[in-house]
Design a protein around this motif. Structure first.
Motif, PDB file in Angstrom:
ATOM      1  N   GLY A  87       0.787  -1.219   0.000  1.00  0.00           N
ATOM      2  CA  GLY A  87       0.000   0.000   0.000  1.00  0.00           C
ATOM      3  C   GLY A  87       0.823   1.276   0.000  1.00  0.00           C
ATOM      4  N   THR A  88       2.122   1.200   0.239  1.00  0.00           N
ATOM      5  CA  THR A  88       2.952   2.390   0.176  1.00  0.00           C
ATOM      6  C   THR A  88       3.026   2.893  -1.261  1.00  0.00           C
ATOM      7  N   LEU A  89       3.315   4.168  -1.415  1.00  0.00           N
ATOM      8  CA  LEU A  89       3.350   4.799  -2.732  1.00  0.00           C
ATOM      9  C   LEU A  89       4.801   5.061  -3.129  1.00  0.00           C
ATOM     10  N   LEU A  90       5.263   4.350  -4.148  1.00  0.00           N
ATOM     11  CA  LEU A  90       6.614   4.553  -4.656  1.00  0.00           C
ATOM     12  C   LEU A  90       6.557   5.655  -5.704  1.00  0.00           C
ATOM     13  N   GLY A  91       7.073   6.805  -5.339  1.00  0.00           N
ATOM     14  CA  GLY A  91       7.092   7.955  -6.216  1.00  0.00           C
ATOM     15  C   GLY A  91       7.889   9.057  -5.562  1.00  0.00           C
ATOM     16  N   CYS A  92       7.890  10.230  -6.174  1.00  0.00           N
ATOM     17  CA  CYS A  92       8.719  11.343  -5.697  1.00  0.00           C
ATOM     18  C   CYS A  92       7.897  12.505  -5.139  1.00  0.00           C
ATOM     19  N   ARG A  93       6.573  12.360  -5.118  1.00  0.00           N
ATOM     20  CA  ARG A  93       5.749  13.411  -4.552  1.00  0.00           C
ATOM     21  C   ARG A  93       5.871  13.426  -3.028  1.00  0.00           C
ATOM     22  N   LYS A  94       5.387  14.482  -2.422  1.00  0.00           N
ATOM     23  CA  LYS A  94       5.503  14.617  -0.972  1.00  0.00           C
ATOM     24  C   LYS A  94       4.916  13.397  -0.270  1.00  0.00           C
ATOM     25  N   TRP A  95       5.657  12.885   0.689  1.00  0.00           N
ATOM     26  CA  TRP A  95       5.327  11.755   1.551  1.00  0.00           C
ATOM     27  C   TRP A  95       5.462  10.407   0.867  1.00  0.00           C
ATOM     28  N   GLU A  96       5.709  10.374  -0.440  1.00  0.00           N
ATOM     29  CA  GLU A  96       5.922   9.082  -1.070  1.00  0.00           C
ATOM     30  C   GLU A  96       7.325   8.569  -0.753  1.00  0.00           C
ATOM     31  N   LEU A  97       7.599   7.324  -1.102  1.00  0.00           N
ATOM     32  CA  LEU A  97       8.825   6.674  -0.637  1.00  0.00           C
ATOM     33  C   LEU A  97      10.094   7.376  -1.094  1.00  0.00           C
ATOM     34  N   LEU A  98      10.059   8.038  -2.244  1.00  0.00           N
ATOM     35  CA  LEU A  98      11.242   8.741  -2.738  1.00  0.00           C
ATOM     36  C   LEU A  98      11.054  10.255  -2.729  1.00  0.00           C
ATOM     37  N   ASP A  99      10.174  10.751  -1.873  1.00  0.00           N
ATOM     38  CA  ASP A  99      10.103  12.188  -1.623  1.00  0.00           C
ATOM     39  C   ASP A  99      11.516  12.659  -1.257  1.00  0.00           C
ATOM     40  N   PRO A 100      12.106  13.569  -2.030  1.00  0.00           N
ATOM     41  CA  PRO A 100      13.481  13.986  -1.716  1.00  0.00           C
ATOM     42  C   PRO A 100      13.660  14.536  -0.301  1.00  0.00           C
ATOM     43  N   LEU A 101      12.585  15.026   0.299  1.00  0.00           N
ATOM     44  CA  LEU A 101      12.702  15.610   1.629  1.00  0.00           C
ATOM     45  C   LEU A 101      12.932  14.577   2.729  1.00  0.00           C
ATOM     46  N   TRP A 102      12.789  13.278   2.400  1.00  0.00           N
ATOM     47  CA  TRP A 102      13.185  12.264   3.386  1.00  0.00           C
ATOM     48  C   TRP A 102      14.682  12.347   3.670  1.00  0.00           C
ATOM     49  N   GLY A 103      15.410  13.067   2.844  1.00  0.00           N
ATOM     50  CA  GLY A 103      16.838  13.258   3.118  1.00  0.00           C
ATOM     51  C   GLY A 103      17.100  13.841   4.491  1.00  0.00           C
ATOM     52  N   GLU A 104      16.148  14.618   5.014  1.00  0.00           N
ATOM     53  CA  GLU A 104      16.319  15.175   6.368  1.00  0.00           C
ATOM     54  C   GLU A 104      16.390  14.061   7.410  1.00  0.00           C
ATOM     55  N   ALA A 105      15.610  12.994   7.200  1.00  0.00           N
ATOM     56  CA  ALA A 105      15.669  11.863   8.130  1.00  0.00           C
ATOM     57  C   ALA A 105      17.050  11.208   8.099  1.00  0.00           C
ATOM     58  N   LEU A 106      17.617  11.060   6.899  1.00  0.00           N
ATOM     59  CA  LEU A 106      18.961  10.499   6.766  1.00  0.00           C
ATOM     60  C   LEU A 106      19.985  11.352   7.491  1.00  0.00           C
ATOM     61  N   VAL A 107      19.921  12.666   7.269  1.00  0.00           N
ATOM     62  CA  VAL A 107      20.881  13.576   7.894  1.00  0.00           C
ATOM     63  C   VAL A 107      20.797  13.480   9.410  1.00  0.00           C
ATOM     64  N   GLN A 108      19.578  13.506   9.939  1.00  0.00           N
ATOM     65  CA  GLN A 108      19.393  13.445  11.385  1.00  0.00           C
ATOM     66  C   GLN A 108      19.838  12.101  11.950  1.00  0.00           C
ATOM     67  N   TRP A 109      19.569  11.030  11.222  1.00  0.00           N
ATOM     68  CA  TRP A 109      19.971   9.697  11.689  1.00  0.00           C
ATOM     69  C   TRP A 109      21.483   9.612  11.853  1.00  0.00           C
ATOM     70  N   ILE A 110      22.229  10.074  10.862  1.00  0.00           N
ATOM     71  CA  ILE A 110      23.683  10.017  10.962  1.00  0.00           C
ATOM     72  C   ILE A 110      24.186  10.923  12.078  1.00  0.00           C
ATOM     73  N   ALA A 111      23.605  12.121  12.183  1.00  0.00           N
ATOM     74  CA  ALA A 111      24.066  13.079  13.179  1.00  0.00           C
ATOM     75  C   ALA A 111      23.814  12.609  14.605  1.00  0.00           C
ATOM     76  N   HIS A 112      22.787  11.747  14.799  1.00  0.00           N
ATOM     77  CA  HIS A 112      22.394  11.382  16.162  1.00  0.00           C
ATOM     78  C   HIS A 112      22.548   9.896  16.466  1.00  0.00           C
ATOM     79  N   LEU A 113      23.361   9.207  15.683  1.00  0.00           N
ATOM     80  CA  LEU A 113      23.596   7.799  15.984  1.00  0.00           C
ATOM     81  C   LEU A 113      24.213   7.612  17.369  1.00  0.00           C
ATOM     82  N   TRP A 114      25.011   8.588  17.792  1.00  0.00           N
ATOM     83  CA  TRP A 114      25.639   8.498  19.110  1.00  0.00           C
ATOM     84  C   TRP A 114      25.287   9.709  19.975  1.00  0.00           C
ATOM     85  N   ASP A 115      24.171  10.335  19.673  1.00  0.00           N
ATOM     86  CA  ASP A 115      23.765  11.537  20.406  1.00  0.00           C
ATOM     87  C   ASP A 115      22.254  11.528  20.548  1.00  0.00           C
ATOM     88  N   TYR A 116      21.765  10.991  21.658  1.00  0.00           N
ATOM     89  CA  TYR A 116      20.321  10.894  21.826  1.00  0.00           C
ATOM     90  C   TYR A 116      19.922  11.219  23.266  1.00  0.00           C
TER      91      TYR A 116
END
Length: 394
Positions: A87-116
């Motif tokens: 049921g997930t939507l594979l596409g590039c629109r907002k909230w879809e699996l390849l929405d480019p703005l998910w990059g913020e989640a990647l950035v935060q994940w790396i920055a806080h792997l040892w800082d929580y």
């Protein structure tokens, strides 16, 4: 899309002296693995892609490290939206699996792997009335129009307590928590919110910061319990101790929370309801997750009811033993009909009705569940974003 700011932030995080060369290699290997998995799905036309942490998909693109030159698409023209089997939507629109703005989640994940944020060790215990109502929604924290519709429908129904099952997007940072939760519908007597994988990308710093502002009944902790003469209701933090290299995608209790749950349930012979972000079943109900095994071991029994989110869908399962389980992860993220649930014997109902949404023609209805406890009896009603009852059918 210009990834330069994210690239600088990722590189700064990778340069952090706390990260060893082995840890940095582990991160880069994971980014390479996920990039290739996503590339294979796109190129093959597949509609099956379970287990891919999509928030990592653009890591190599952000770092200008796509060795084969095949960057992932960033526009709808490059990749028309595809409804996946879950049921997930594979596409590039907002909230879809390849929405480019998910990059913020990647950035935060790396920055806080040892800082929580530190783990809160003294969970609140709240006594509630024997007749009481709840409105529950999961994965609601988008701050978008679908969330607004669901919130309005929740407010119209009313409830003594409202409970968010976690996920504030994109990465649970402080501004996400304050902005996206500002219109969360308050219960007449209080409200609660759970930790999740998206909150953990920021090390749960934004999540814990928001608790004192909007969810004071939790007393600064990410897990809690409610009780009356007939019910023990337990809100779990299934994210904090989850595997961070898998983006906290699989739920876990941790030793301290497991011991607390065991103590809480000791001698309790009446109804138990669990609330968590992560799921106790595989999506189609065919198998039980490691989180289920942890929970059952701590309780010394199966719970009577369990409501979870995480999967962006609504699924009512057939009874398994004494347990009635529900996925209520359809609070705001657009999703389509899940073919993976068709004909599955453990699935009693899942949403398939179109939302008639011009922005997302593939989208089916979002919504929430309302519970009423009267003595030891429970009545549940699933409502859609327009306030109409969807299940049980009437």
């Amino acid at each position: 899309m210009d990834f330069s700011d994210w690239k600088n932030r990722v590189e700064a995080s990778l340069a952090d002296a706390r990260q060893t060369l082995e840890q940095k290699k582990q991160i880069m290997d994971r980014l390479q693995q996920v990039h290739q998995q996503v590339r294979d799905v796109i190129d093959s036309g597949s509609t099956s892609a379970s287990g891919i942490p999509w928030e990592l998909a653009r890591g190599l693109s952000i770092l200008d490290n796509v060795m084969d030159g095949k960057s992932l698409p960033t526009t709808e023209d490059e990749l028309p939206t595809r409804v996946m089997d879950d049921g997930t939507l594979l596409g590039c629109r907002k909230w879809e699996l390849l929405d480019p703005l998910w990059g913020e989640a990647l950035v935060q994940w790396i920055a806080h792997l040892w800082d929580y944020a530190p783990w809160g060790g003294e969970p609140s215990r709240v006594e509630i009335a024997d007749q009481v109502s709840f409105a529950i929604a999961g994965d609601w924290g988008t701050g978008d129009y679908i969330a607004a519709k669901v919130a309005a429908a929740m407010s119209k129904q009313g409830a003594d307590y409202t409970i968010h099952l976690g996920d504030v997007y994109y990465a649970g940072i402080s501004s996400d928590e304050s902005n996206d939760l500002k219109d969360w519908p308050a219960g007449a007597k209080g409200q609660f919110t759970l930790n999740s994988n998206h909150e953990m990308y920021n090390g749960a710093l934004g999540y814990f910061g928001e608790l004192s502002n909007k969810f004071p009944m939790q007393q600064g902790t990410s897990y809690f319990s409610l009780h009356n003469q007939n019910w023990l209701i337990v809100g779990l933090d299934s994210a904090y101790h989850s595997d961070k290299m898998n983006l906290y995608m699989d739920g876990a209790l941790g030793d301290q929370q497991a011991a607390w749950l065991k103590q809480l349930a000791a001698g309790w012979d009446k109804k138990i309801m669990l609330l968590s972000h992560h799921q106790g079943y595989a999506m189609d109900g065919s198998t039980k997750t490691p989180l289920y095994q942890e929970v059952a071991a701590a309780l010394g029994r199966d719970p009577d009811y369990w409501y979870w989110g995480h999967l962006h869908n609504v699924i009512c399962y057939q009874p398994q033993g004494k347990l009635l389980a529900r996925c209520v992860g359809h609070g705001a993220i657009p999703y389509g009909p899940a073919k993976a649930l068709d004909g599955k014997p453990q699935v009693a109902w899942a949403e398939t009705r179109s939302a008639d949404d011009s922005q997302y023609p593939e989208r089916v209805l979002n919504g929430f569940v309302r519970l009423e406890l009267n003595g030891d009896a429970l009545t549940e009603t699933f409502y859609d974003e327009n306030g109409y009852q969807r299940w049980p059918e009437h």
